[in-house]
Design a protein around this motif. Structure first.
Motif, PDB file in Angstrom:
ATOM      1  N   ALA A 123       0.922  -1.397  -0.075  1.00 49.09           N
ATOM      2  CA  ALA A 123      -0.101   0.131   0.056  1.00 49.09           C
ATOM      3  C   ALA A 123       0.933   1.294   0.134  1.00 49.09           C
ATOM      4  O   ALA A 123       0.611   2.265  -0.609  1.00 49.09           O
ATOM      5  N   LEU A 124       2.035   1.179   0.697  1.00 55.71           N
ATOM      6  CA  LEU A 124       2.651   2.446   0.801  1.00 55.71           C
ATOM      7  C   LEU A 124       3.734   2.601  -0.062  1.00 55.71           C
ATOM      8  O   LEU A 124       4.142   3.716  -0.543  1.00 55.71           O
ATOM      9  N   VAL A 125       4.471   1.431  -0.517  1.00 50.96           N
ATOM     10  CA  VAL A 125       5.767   1.595  -1.340  1.00 50.96           C
ATOM     11  C   VAL A 125       5.281   1.456  -2.814  1.00 50.96           C
ATOM     12  O   VAL A 125       5.558   2.408  -3.669  1.00 50.96           O
ATOM     13  N   MET A 126       4.518   0.307  -3.101  1.00 51.40           N
ATOM     14  CA  MET A 126       3.951   0.073  -4.484  1.00 51.40           C
ATOM     15  C   MET A 126       2.746   0.728  -5.108  1.00 51.40           C
ATOM     16  O   MET A 126       2.245   0.556  -6.311  1.00 51.40           O
ATOM     17  N   GLN A 127       1.932   1.177  -3.960  1.00 51.05           N
ATOM     18  CA  GLN A 127       0.575   1.938  -4.406  1.00 51.05           C
ATOM     19  C   GLN A 127      -0.233   0.817  -5.035  1.00 51.05           C
ATOM     20  O   GLN A 127      -0.781   0.871  -6.208  1.00 51.05           O
ATOM     21  N   GLY A 128      -0.443  -0.163  -4.173  1.00 51.21           N
ATOM     22  CA  GLY A 128      -1.301  -1.453  -4.393  1.00 51.21           C
ATOM     23  C   GLY A 128      -2.765  -1.069  -4.806  1.00 51.21           C
ATOM     24  O   GLY A 128      -2.961  -0.046  -4.505  1.00 51.21           O
ATOM     25  N   PRO A 129      -3.421  -2.080  -5.263  1.00 51.21           N
ATOM     26  CA  PRO A 129      -4.924  -1.929  -5.614  1.00 51.21           C
ATOM     27  C   PRO A 129      -5.559  -1.810  -4.152  1.00 51.21           C
ATOM     28  O   PRO A 129      -5.188  -2.195  -3.196  1.00 51.21           O
ATOM     29  N   GLY A 130      -7.002  -1.573  -4.344  1.00 52.54           N
ATOM     30  CA  GLY A 130      -7.694  -1.204  -3.288  1.00 52.54           C
ATOM     31  C   GLY A 130      -7.818  -2.647  -2.165  1.00 52.54           C
ATOM     32  O   GLY A 130      -8.166  -2.484  -1.134  1.00 52.54           O
ATOM     33  N   TRP A 131      -7.755  -3.678  -2.940  1.00 51.79           N
ATOM     34  CA  TRP A 131      -8.455  -4.986  -2.202  1.00 51.79           C
ATOM     35  C   TRP A 131      -7.152  -5.268  -1.239  1.00 51.79           C
ATOM     36  O   TRP A 131      -7.190  -6.060  -0.349  1.00 51.79           O
ATOM     37  N   ILE A 132      -5.878  -4.486  -1.272  1.00 55.09           N
ATOM     38  CA  ILE A 132      -4.613  -4.842  -0.564  1.00 55.09           C
ATOM     39  C   ILE A 132      -4.956  -4.441   0.848  1.00 55.09           C
ATOM     40  O   ILE A 132      -4.368  -4.993   1.648  1.00 55.09           O
ATOM     41  N   HIS A 133      -5.876  -3.472   0.994  1.00 52.21           N
ATOM     42  CA  HIS A 133      -5.980  -3.090   2.327  1.00 52.21           C
ATOM     43  C   HIS A 133      -6.852  -3.954   3.018  1.00 52.21           C
ATOM     44  O   HIS A 133      -7.111  -3.890   4.546  1.00 52.21           O
ATOM     45  N   LEU A 134      -7.439  -5.084   2.558  1.00 57.41           N
ATOM     46  CA  LEU A 134      -8.180  -6.076   3.296  1.00 57.41           C
ATOM     47  C   LEU A 134      -7.197  -6.669   4.182  1.00 57.41           C
ATOM     48  O   LEU A 134      -7.465  -7.191   5.300  1.00 57.41           O
ATOM     49  N   LEU A 135      -5.919  -6.771   3.550  1.00 55.75           N
ATOM     50  CA  LEU A 135      -4.708  -7.334   4.573  1.00 55.75           C
ATOM     51  C   LEU A 135      -4.469  -6.738   6.030  1.00 55.75           C
ATOM     52  O   LEU A 135      -4.194  -7.127   6.774  1.00 55.75           O
ATOM     53  N   LEU A 136      -4.667  -5.347   5.906  1.00 54.90           N
ATOM     54  CA  LEU A 136      -4.707  -4.395   7.209  1.00 54.90           C
ATOM     55  C   LEU A 136      -5.837  -4.937   8.231  1.00 54.90           C
ATOM     56  O   LEU A 136      -5.498  -5.041   8.976  1.00 54.90           O
ATOM     57  N   THR A 137      -6.990  -5.116   7.358  1.00 51.62           N
ATOM     58  CA  THR A 137      -8.229  -5.134   8.382  1.00 51.62           C
ATOM     59  C   THR A 137      -8.095  -6.739   8.939  1.00 51.62           C
ATOM     60  O   THR A 137      -8.093  -6.969  10.178  1.00 51.62           O
ATOM     61  N   VAL A 138      -7.729  -7.648   8.125  1.00 50.69           N
ATOM     62  CA  VAL A 138      -7.496  -8.990   8.828  1.00 50.69           C
ATOM     63  C   VAL A 138      -6.254  -9.178   9.499  1.00 50.69           C
ATOM     64  O   VAL A 138      -6.304  -9.841  10.383  1.00 50.69           O
ATOM     65  N   GLY A 139      -5.248  -8.511   9.436  1.00 45.68           N
ATOM     66  CA  GLY A 139      -4.010  -8.722   9.996  1.00 45.68           C
ATOM     67  C   GLY A 139      -4.236  -8.095  11.362  1.00 45.68           C
ATOM     68  O   GLY A 139      -3.855  -8.621  12.532  1.00 45.68           O
ATOM     69  N   VAL A 140      -4.817  -6.713  11.323  1.00 40.52           N
ATOM     70  CA  VAL A 140      -4.985  -6.392  12.894  1.00 40.52           C
ATOM     71  C   VAL A 140      -6.104  -7.129  13.644  1.00 40.52           C
ATOM     72  O   VAL A 140      -5.739  -7.228  14.719  1.00 40.52           O
ATOM     73  N   SER A 141      -7.134  -7.547  12.841  1.00 37.32           N
ATOM     74  CA  SER A 141      -8.147  -8.451  13.586  1.00 37.32           C
ATOM     75  C   SER A 141      -7.643  -9.740  14.316  1.00 37.32           C
ATOM     76  O   SER A 141      -7.630 -10.175  15.254  1.00 37.32           O
ATOM     77  N   LEU A 142      -6.750 -10.257  13.241  1.00 35.04           N
ATOM     78  CA  LEU A 142      -6.077 -11.560  13.873  1.00 35.04           C
ATOM     79  C   LEU A 142      -5.022 -11.288  14.877  1.00 35.04           C
ATOM     80  O   LEU A 142      -5.100 -12.106  15.898  1.00 35.04           O
ATOM     81  N   LEU A 143      -4.407 -10.250  14.875  1.00 36.87           N
ATOM     82  CA  LEU A 143      -3.211  -9.839  15.825  1.00 36.87           C
ATOM     83  C   LEU A 143      -4.093  -9.600  17.307  1.00 36.87           C
ATOM     84  O   LEU A 143      -3.730 -10.075  18.209  1.00 36.87           O
ATOM     85  N   ILE A 144      -5.000  -8.835  17.142  1.00 38.92           N
ATOM     86  CA  ILE A 144      -5.867  -8.646  18.750  1.00 38.92           C
ATOM     87  C   ILE A 144      -6.509  -9.921  18.983  1.00 38.92           C
ATOM     88  O   ILE A 144      -6.473 -10.145  20.179  1.00 38.92           O
TER      89      ILE A 144
END
Length: 57
Positions: free
Chosen positions: A19-40
């Motif tokens: 998201a920050l380096v390669m300016q990926g597509p919108g679906w890559i933000h799903l990794l943020l949601t799932v990653g934070v949820s799984l971590l918590i």
């Protein structure tokens, strides 16, 4: 360290690169949601498992 915590951290690193380096597509933000949820979730499960022992009197 739990395998779920490691997977969540890897997902967050992949999200950051995508998201920050390669300016990926919108679906890559799903990794943020799932990653934070799984971590918590894994942190809560690992800390609540220690307090399940019956209290001694």
């Amino acid at each position: 360290m739990d395998l779920g915590i490691i997977v969540a951290i890897v997902m967050l690193i992949v999200w950051a690169i995508g998201a920050l380096v390669m300016q990926g597509p919108g679906w890559i933000h799903l990794l943020l949601t799932v990653g934070v949820s799984l971590l918590i979730f894994r942190i809560v499960v690992s800390t609540s498992g220690e307090s399940k022992s019956p209290p001694t009197r």
